[in-house]
Design a protein around this motif. Structure first.
Motif, PDB file in Angstrom:
ATOM      1  N   ALA A 145      37.300  34.923  51.987  1.00  0.00           N
ATOM      2  CA  ALA A 145      37.857  35.496  50.790  1.00  0.00           C
ATOM      3  C   ALA A 145      37.920  35.172  49.323  1.00  0.00           C
ATOM      4  O   ALA A 145      37.873  36.120  48.457  1.00  0.00           O
ATOM      5  N   GLY A 146      37.714  33.863  49.292  1.00  0.00           N
ATOM      6  CA  GLY A 146      37.529  33.201  48.020  1.00  0.00           C
ATOM      7  C   GLY A 146      36.146  33.576  47.339  1.00  0.00           C
ATOM      8  O   GLY A 146      36.212  33.705  46.182  1.00  0.00           O
ATOM      9  N   ALA A 147      35.200  34.007  48.099  1.00  0.00           N
ATOM     10  CA  ALA A 147      33.906  34.448  47.561  1.00  0.00           C
ATOM     11  C   ALA A 147      34.039  35.677  47.248  1.00  0.00           C
ATOM     12  O   ALA A 147      33.384  36.297  45.927  1.00  0.00           O
ATOM     13  N   ILE A 148      34.746  36.457  47.992  1.00  0.00           N
ATOM     14  CA  ILE A 148      34.960  38.066  47.493  1.00  0.00           C
ATOM     15  C   ILE A 148      35.790  37.987  46.251  1.00  0.00           C
ATOM     16  O   ILE A 148      35.576  38.736  45.398  1.00  0.00           O
ATOM     17  N   ALA A 149      36.680  37.436  46.208  1.00  0.00           N
ATOM     18  CA  ALA A 149      37.483  37.170  44.747  1.00  0.00           C
ATOM     19  C   ALA A 149      36.731  36.697  43.742  1.00  0.00           C
ATOM     20  O   ALA A 149      36.864  37.107  42.704  1.00  0.00           O
ATOM     21  N   ALA A 150      35.715  35.724  43.963  1.00  0.00           N
ATOM     22  CA  ALA A 150      35.131  35.437  42.857  1.00  0.00           C
ATOM     23  C   ALA A 150      34.058  36.652  42.387  1.00  0.00           C
ATOM     24  O   ALA A 150      33.618  36.404  41.432  1.00  0.00           O
ATOM     25  N   ALA A 151      33.285  37.357  43.473  1.00  0.00           N
ATOM     26  CA  ALA A 151      32.606  38.512  43.039  1.00  0.00           C
ATOM     27  C   ALA A 151      33.287  39.546  42.244  1.00  0.00           C
ATOM     28  O   ALA A 151      32.863  40.022  41.222  1.00  0.00           O
ATOM     29  N   TRP A 152      34.756  39.659  42.683  1.00  0.00           N
ATOM     30  CA  TRP A 152      35.459  40.485  41.933  1.00  0.00           C
ATOM     31  C   TRP A 152      35.635  39.910  40.379  1.00  0.00           C
ATOM     32  O   TRP A 152      35.730  40.831  39.688  1.00  0.00           O
ATOM     33  N   ARG A 153      36.104  38.743  40.359  1.00  0.00           N
ATOM     34  CA  ARG A 153      36.311  37.817  39.056  1.00  0.00           C
ATOM     35  C   ARG A 153      35.072  38.139  38.011  1.00  0.00           C
ATOM     36  O   ARG A 153      35.153  38.438  36.867  1.00  0.00           O
ATOM     37  N   SER A 154      33.838  38.076  38.772  1.00  0.00           N
ATOM     38  CA  SER A 154      32.782  37.952  37.751  1.00  0.00           C
ATOM     39  C   SER A 154      32.445  39.445  37.379  1.00  0.00           C
ATOM     40  O   SER A 154      31.894  39.772  36.241  1.00  0.00           O
ATOM     41  N   ARG A 155      32.851  40.349  38.257  1.00  0.00           N
ATOM     42  CA  ARG A 155      32.859  42.075  37.634  1.00  0.00           C
ATOM     43  C   ARG A 155      33.941  42.148  36.733  1.00  0.00           C
ATOM     44  O   ARG A 155      33.550  42.958  35.683  1.00  0.00           O
ATOM     45  N   CYS A 156      35.095  41.762  36.691  1.00  0.00           N
ATOM     46  CA  CYS A 156      36.110  41.766  35.713  1.00  0.00           C
ATOM     47  C   CYS A 156      35.856  41.128  34.419  1.00  0.00           C
ATOM     48  O   CYS A 156      35.914  41.644  33.224  1.00  0.00           O
ATOM     49  N   ALA A 157      35.058  39.943  34.681  1.00  0.00           N
ATOM     50  CA  ALA A 157      34.600  39.087  33.052  1.00  0.00           C
ATOM     51  C   ALA A 157      33.293  39.880  32.685  1.00  0.00           C
ATOM     52  O   ALA A 157      33.373  39.844  31.360  1.00  0.00           O
ATOM     53  N   ARG A 158      32.592  40.689  33.356  1.00  0.00           N
ATOM     54  CA  ARG A 158      31.699  41.397  32.695  1.00  0.00           C
ATOM     55  C   ARG A 158      32.216  42.979  32.260  1.00  0.00           C
ATOM     56  O   ARG A 158      31.669  43.193  31.197  1.00  0.00           O
ATOM     57  N   SER A 159      33.193  43.233  32.616  1.00  0.00           N
ATOM     58  CA  SER A 159      33.845  44.719  32.096  1.00  0.00           C
ATOM     59  C   SER A 159      34.525  44.512  30.773  1.00  0.00           C
ATOM     60  O   SER A 159      35.189  43.363  30.670  1.00  0.00           O
ATOM     61  N   ARG A 160      34.768  45.507  29.855  1.00  0.00           N
ATOM     62  CA  ARG A 160      35.174  45.292  28.740  1.00  0.00           C
ATOM     63  C   ARG A 160      36.913  45.766  29.130  1.00  0.00           C
ATOM     64  O   ARG A 160      37.640  45.453  28.021  1.00  0.00           O
ATOM     65  N   SER A 161      36.920  46.415  29.908  1.00  0.00           N
ATOM     66  CA  SER A 161      38.222  46.982  30.159  1.00  0.00           C
ATOM     67  C   SER A 161      39.172  45.872  31.328  1.00  0.00           C
ATOM     68  O   SER A 161      38.392  45.416  32.014  1.00  0.00           O
ATOM     69  N   PRO A 162      40.463  45.833  30.988  1.00  0.00           N
ATOM     70  CA  PRO A 162      41.203  44.999  31.886  1.00  0.00           C
ATOM     71  C   PRO A 162      40.936  45.724  33.468  1.00  0.00           C
ATOM     72  O   PRO A 162      40.946  46.676  33.514  1.00  0.00           O
ATOM     73  N   CYS A 163      41.225  44.779  34.281  1.00  0.00           N
ATOM     74  CA  CYS A 163      41.284  45.248  35.758  1.00  0.00           C
ATOM     75  C   CYS A 163      42.625  45.809  36.050  1.00  0.00           C
ATOM     76  O   CYS A 163      43.671  44.771  36.313  1.00  0.00           O
ATOM     77  N   ARG A 164      43.086  46.758  35.752  1.00  0.00           N
ATOM     78  CA  ARG A 164      44.424  47.178  36.128  1.00  0.00           C
ATOM     79  C   ARG A 164      44.957  47.287  37.318  1.00  0.00           C
ATOM     80  O   ARG A 164      44.378  47.787  38.356  1.00  0.00           O
TER      81      ARG A 164
END
Length: 117
Positions: A94-113
């Motif tokens: 679950a932590g690895a999936i969360a890390a993949a999601w956080r890296s996607r959020c860090a690359r995007s310019r919009s907040p993860c609503r």
């Protein structure tokens, strides 16, 4: 019989249209915009002289690469939390999936609503 509308279009105009769509999607980084663009593109496939089967035969490498990319992001992250998927020596936590999601959020310019990044 006449050729489909987009098949007769100037190749430079087709490239310019694809460039404009790509730049807009890269700047928006919004899943709704991407879904609307995908629906529009699927709607104009017949105008380009392609069948949906032909599009699937030509586009399967892109789908396979995108799937592999998401999988490798989840597998290469540090394991933490409960294991969600275990395939032999490979475990996705679950932590690895969360890390993949956080890296996607860090690359995007919009907040993860609605999601914590």
């Amino acid at each position: 019989m006449t050729a489909p509308v987009l098949a007769r279009a100037n190749p430079l105009a087709k490239l310019a249209g694809a460039l404009v769509l790509t730049v807009v999607l890269l700047l928006s980084v919004d899943w709704v915009s991407a879904c609307v663009a995908l629906a529009f593109e699927l709607a104009v496939v017949p105008l380009a002289g392609l069948t949906y089967r032909g599009l699937a035969l030509r586009g399967w490498p892109i789908l396979a690469a995108a799937t592999l990319s998401g999988y490798s992001t989840a597998v290469l992250a540090d394991p933490s939390g409960p294991v969600v998927i275990r395939l032999g020596a490979v475990a996705v936590s679950a932590g690895a999936i969360a890390a993949a999601w956080r890296s996607r959020c860090a690359r995007s310019r919009s907040p993860c609503r609605g999601f914590s990044c």
